[in-house]
Design an enzyme around this catalytic site. Structure first.
Site, PDB file in Angstrom:
ATOM      1  N   LYS A   1     -44.402  -6.441  17.435  1.00 28.40           N
ATOM      2  CA  LYS A   1     -43.745  -6.091  18.529  1.00 28.40           C
ATOM      3  C   LYS A   1     -43.043  -4.624  18.117  1.00 28.40           C
ATOM      4  O   LYS A   1     -42.402  -4.321  16.940  1.00 28.40           O
ATOM      5  CB  LYS A   1     -42.639  -6.935  18.719  1.00 28.40           C
ATOM      6  CG  LYS A   1     -41.554  -6.366  19.734  1.00 28.40           C
ATOM      7  CD  LYS A   1     -40.347  -7.422  19.928  1.00 28.40           C
ATOM      8  CE  LYS A   1     -39.361  -6.855  20.873  1.00 28.40           C
ATOM      9  NZ  LYS A   1     -38.239  -7.349  21.084  1.00 28.40           N
TER      10      LYS A   1
ATOM     11  N   ALA B   1     -35.405  -9.677  26.318  1.00 33.94           N
ATOM     12  CA  ALA B   1     -34.261  -9.153  25.944  1.00 33.94           C
ATOM     13  C   ALA B   1     -33.487  -9.255  27.424  1.00 33.94           C
ATOM     14  O   ALA B   1     -33.858  -9.064  28.432  1.00 33.94           O
ATOM     15  CB  ALA B   1     -34.427  -7.552  25.788  1.00 33.94           C
TER      16      ALA B   1
HETATM   17  C1  LIG Z   1     -35.330 -10.671  18.585  1.00 34.88           C
HETATM   18  C2  LIG Z   1     -35.783  -9.367  19.275  1.00 34.88           C
HETATM   19  O1  LIG Z   1     -36.674  -8.975  19.322  1.00 34.88           O
HETATM   20  C3  LIG Z   1     -34.669  -8.792  20.139  1.00 34.88           C
HETATM   21  O2  LIG Z   1     -34.807  -7.481  20.012  1.00 34.88           O
HETATM   22  C4  LIG Z   1     -35.051  -8.914  21.579  1.00 34.88           C
HETATM   23  O3  LIG Z   1     -35.296  -8.023  22.537  1.00 34.88           O
HETATM   24  C5  LIG Z   1     -34.315 -10.244  22.090  1.00 34.88           C
HETATM   25  O4  LIG Z   1     -33.008  -9.815  22.952  1.00 34.88           O
HETATM   26  P1  LIG Z   1     -32.116 -10.796  23.535  1.00 34.88           P
HETATM   27  O5  LIG Z   1     -31.380 -10.971  22.095  1.00 34.88           O
HETATM   28  O6  LIG Z   1     -31.343 -10.220  24.626  1.00 34.88           O
HETATM   29  O7  LIG Z   1     -32.926 -12.246  23.718  1.00 34.88           O
END
Ligand SMILES: CC(=O)[C@@H](O)[C@H](O)COP(=O)(O)O
Length: 254
Positions: free
Chosen positions: A96, A183
């Site tokens: 990622k 996210a």
């Molecule tokens: C764990 C990861 O990859 C984070 O950078 C992701 O974007 C998750 O975001 P949240 O914590 O908002 O779910």
């Protein structure tokens, strides 16, 4: 079934492994979620120091596809270096790409994300870039070979849910590679909405890890992904301006 690159998965829920109150809760939440793909920050792993605590030590990592992320990178160069580190340690089924452009919002840097994605694709990695909900940028990432594109719902860890449903629905409509909403998810409702907008999966971390009861929330998120996907496949009714009676009287003799 979800296919990314040459891999196929049963679950459409991607789970982050950070921020849990303890490793036992992390393991229980991961188990209950039935996620196939786990993400973790390469920078937080003591990859070359086996004597140091291992962030994934309670998890049977053989059971999962690992999606290390390049969190902490601010340039394409740093992201590529981090990906290579993960690869060298054998912890990299996919990568990622996360290149942050601003410390306060943690929003991704579009040009550096494109650069890192292009380079890693050319080097043969299976690349999933975290991006904003910009439709054209998502298309560019697909054009340069990203194996999936991961637009944010809202800033990382904010729990604000989906801020721009229109953009996300355009991205899911226009791209042919899988779209994983990543996210900002706050609750199962956001997950159902993402799936109903046509997302192929959802990546989340804080909403589970920081919930009052992380294991319960992990189960709720699993069910939300399944419900949203089923609803999307079933095809919702169009919205109407006015009511439509549930028991129409037309055609009845009395
Ligand atoms: C764990 C990861 O990859 C984070 O950078 C992701 O974007 C998750 O975001 P949240 O914590 O908002 O779910």
């Amino acid at each position: 079934m979800l296919t990314i690159g040459n891999k196929t998965f049963n679950s459409r829920l991607f789970l982050g492994t950070g921020k849990y109150p303890d490793f036992d809760t992390q393991k229980q939440a991961v188990d209950v979620s039935e996620a196939d793909i786990l993400t973790f920050s390469v920078r937080r792993m003591n990859i070359f120091e086996p004597s140091q605590p291992n962030f994934l030590e309670k998890l049977d990592v053989e059971k999962y596809s690992l999606l290390p992320n390049t969190a902490g990178a601010k340039t394409a160069e740093e992201a590529v270096r981090t990906a290579k580190l993960a690869n060298a340690s054998g912890l990299c089924d996919m990568i990622k790409v996360e290149v942050i452009g601003d410390d306060k919002t943690l929003l991704p840097d579009p040009t550096e994300t494109l650069k890192a994605t292009e380079e890693l694709v050319q080097e043969g990695y299976t690349v999933l870039p975290y991006t904003s909900d910009d439709v054209v940028l998502a298309q560019r990432l697909e054009e340069i070979g990203a194996h999936a594109v991961m637009p944010g719902a809202s800033p990382i860890g904010s729990g604000q849910g989906i801020l721009n449903e229109l953009n996300l629905s355009l991205i899911t409509e226009l791209l042919t590679v899988p779209v994983i909403v990543d996210a900002g998810i706050g609750s199962p409702k956001d997950v159902v909405t993402a799936m109903e907008l046509g997302a192929d999966g959802v990546l989340l971390n804080s909403a589970v890890a920081k919930a009052s009861k992380p294991v319960k929330m992990a189960e709720a998120m699993k069910l939300a992904v399944q419900a949203g996907q089923l609803g999307y496949e079933a095809g919702r009714i169009p919205k109407k301006r006015y009511a439509a009676a549930s028991s129409p009287a037309e055609g009845m003799s009395v």
